[in-house]
Design a protein around this motif. Structure first.
Motif, short mmCIF file in Angstrom:
data_model
loop_
_atom_site.label_atom_id
_atom_site.label_comp_id
_atom_site.label_asym_id
_atom_site.label_seq_id
_atom_site.Cartn_x
_atom_site.Cartn_y
_atom_site.Cartn_z
N ASP A 167 0.83 -1.21 0.00
CA ASP A 167 0.00 0.00 0.00
C ASP A 167 0.86 1.26 0.00
O ASP A 167 1.76 1.42 0.84
CB ASP A 167 -0.90 -0.01 1.23
CG ASP A 167 -2.03 1.00 1.14
OD1 ASP A 167 -1.73 2.21 1.09
OD2 ASP A 167 -3.20 0.59 1.14
N SER A 168 0.57 2.16 -0.92
CA SER A 168 1.39 3.37 -1.08
C SER A 168 1.27 4.34 0.09
O SER A 168 2.09 5.25 0.24
CB SER A 168 1.01 4.08 -2.38
OG SER A 168 -0.36 4.45 -2.38
N ARG A 169 0.25 4.14 0.93
CA ARG A 169 0.07 5.02 2.08
C ARG A 169 0.89 4.61 3.30
O ARG A 169 0.98 5.35 4.28
CB ARG A 169 -1.42 5.07 2.47
CG ARG A 169 -2.33 5.58 1.37
CD ARG A 169 -3.79 5.28 1.71
NE ARG A 169 -4.05 3.84 1.73
CZ ARG A 169 -5.22 3.29 2.06
NH1 ARG A 169 -6.23 4.07 2.41
NH2 ARG A 169 -5.38 1.97 2.05
N VAL A 170 1.47 3.43 3.23
CA VAL A 170 2.24 2.91 4.36
C VAL A 170 3.72 2.96 3.99
O VAL A 170 4.18 2.19 3.14
CB VAL A 170 1.82 1.46 4.70
CG1 VAL A 170 2.60 0.97 5.91
CG2 VAL A 170 0.32 1.38 4.94
N VAL A 171 4.46 3.85 4.60
CA VAL A 171 5.88 4.06 4.29
C VAL A 171 6.68 3.68 5.53
O VAL A 171 6.79 4.47 6.47
CB VAL A 171 6.15 5.52 3.88
CG1 VAL A 171 7.60 5.68 3.44
CG2 VAL A 171 5.19 5.96 2.79
N PRO A 172 7.25 2.47 5.57
CA PRO A 172 7.89 1.99 6.80
C PRO A 172 8.93 2.93 7.39
O PRO A 172 8.95 3.16 8.60
CB PRO A 172 8.52 0.66 6.35
CG PRO A 172 7.67 0.20 5.22
CD PRO A 172 7.27 1.45 4.50
N GLU A 173 9.81 3.47 6.54
CA GLU A 173 10.86 4.35 7.06
C GLU A 173 10.27 5.59 7.72
O GLU A 173 10.76 6.07 8.74
CB GLU A 173 11.81 4.77 5.94
CG GLU A 173 12.49 3.63 5.22
CD GLU A 173 11.77 3.24 3.94
OE1 GLU A 173 10.52 3.26 3.93
OE2 GLU A 173 12.46 2.92 2.95
N ARG A 174 9.20 6.12 7.14
CA ARG A 174 8.63 7.36 7.64
C ARG A 174 7.87 7.14 8.94
O ARG A 174 8.00 7.91 9.89
CB ARG A 174 7.73 7.99 6.59
CG ARG A 174 7.14 9.34 7.01
CD ARG A 174 6.51 10.06 5.84
NE ARG A 174 7.50 10.41 4.82
CZ ARG A 174 7.21 11.00 3.67
NH1 ARG A 174 5.95 11.31 3.38
NH2 ARG A 174 8.16 11.29 2.80
N ILE A 175 7.05 6.08 8.97
CA ILE A 175 6.20 5.90 10.16
C ILE A 175 7.01 5.42 11.37
O ILE A 175 6.52 5.49 12.50
CB ILE A 175 5.04 4.93 9.88
CG1 ILE A 175 5.54 3.51 9.59
CG2 ILE A 175 4.17 5.44 8.74
CD1 ILE A 175 4.43 2.51 9.38
#
Length: 215
Positions: free
Chosen positions: A44-52
């Motif tokens: 999913d493009s809304r889930v960005v592991p590095e950012r969250i």
């Protein structure tokens, strides 16, 4: 201007900013790879592991697919898990699903056609195994949320049973597996369960529902 051209221009602006703030930034990150964690998550493009997780470059070794499914028939994932454990020295593998997952919504609706349907077969099996609990969770959103949580458990167990993870456990390597769910609505990660070499995979209970507790 073409939309994709904007990505190139944004990249150049980012490089300029990084070099201005830290002249050695790229030289430093071009060194040996030594991530602390492996992250298996949704595409999913809304889930960005590095950012969250506010993780710097090099700390997360990431593998993503539809529905954060673990399949021993997926050579790409099996190679990534093996490489992470035995070549990169990763000692924590995080399997993270997310609420409102469109892939699992499709599986919940019974989609079984085409490549997407074939890929989601393990997820549909989770639904089949927990149909009464999922169907009894409430409205459509609540059913999907419980499905997401139970899918994280099921896929973490599948991960624990893979050849590479079992080999690591047999060798006494300090490897931990972590099942999480990310909530798009508030940005928070909800830990569900953890496994290690001492876990009895046949006696791992279902996680308590998390979404309903948010109030």
């Amino acid at each position: 201007m073409n939309v994709y051209t904007q990505l190139i221009l944004a990249n150049r602006a980012w490089v300029a900013e990084k070099r201005q703030d830290d002249p050695d930034y790229f030289a430093r990150h071009a060194g040996p790879e030594a991530p602390v964690f492996m992250w298996i998550g949704s595409s999913d493009s809304r889930v960005v592991p590095e950012r969250i997780t506010r993780s710097p470059p090099g700390s997360l070794y990431i593998h993503r697919n539809l529905g954060n499914v673990v399949s021993s028939d997926d050579a790409s994932m099996m190679a990534a898990v093996e490489h992470a454990i035995f070549d990169l020295g990763v000692r924590h593998i995080i399997l993270c699903g997310h609420y409102a997952c469109t892939s699992l919504a499709a599986a919940l609706a019974g989609k079984d056609e085409g490549p997407t349907g074939a890929w989601l077969a393990p997820a549909r099996a989770v639904y089949a195994a927990h149909r009464q609990e999922i169907d009894g969770a409430g409205d459509t959103d609540a059913r999907l949320a419980r499905f997401v949580e139970l899918n994280v458990r099921a896929q973490l167990l599948r991960l624990a049973a893979t050849t590479s993870v079992q080999a690591a456990f047999a060798q006494g390597m300090p490897l931990g597996l972590h099942g999480w769910v990310y909530d798009l609505r508030d940005g928070l990660i909800k830990p569900l369960l953890e496994l290690d070499g001492s876990s009895n995979l046949g006696e791992v209970p279902s996680p308590a529902p998390v979404l309903a507790k948010l109030g």
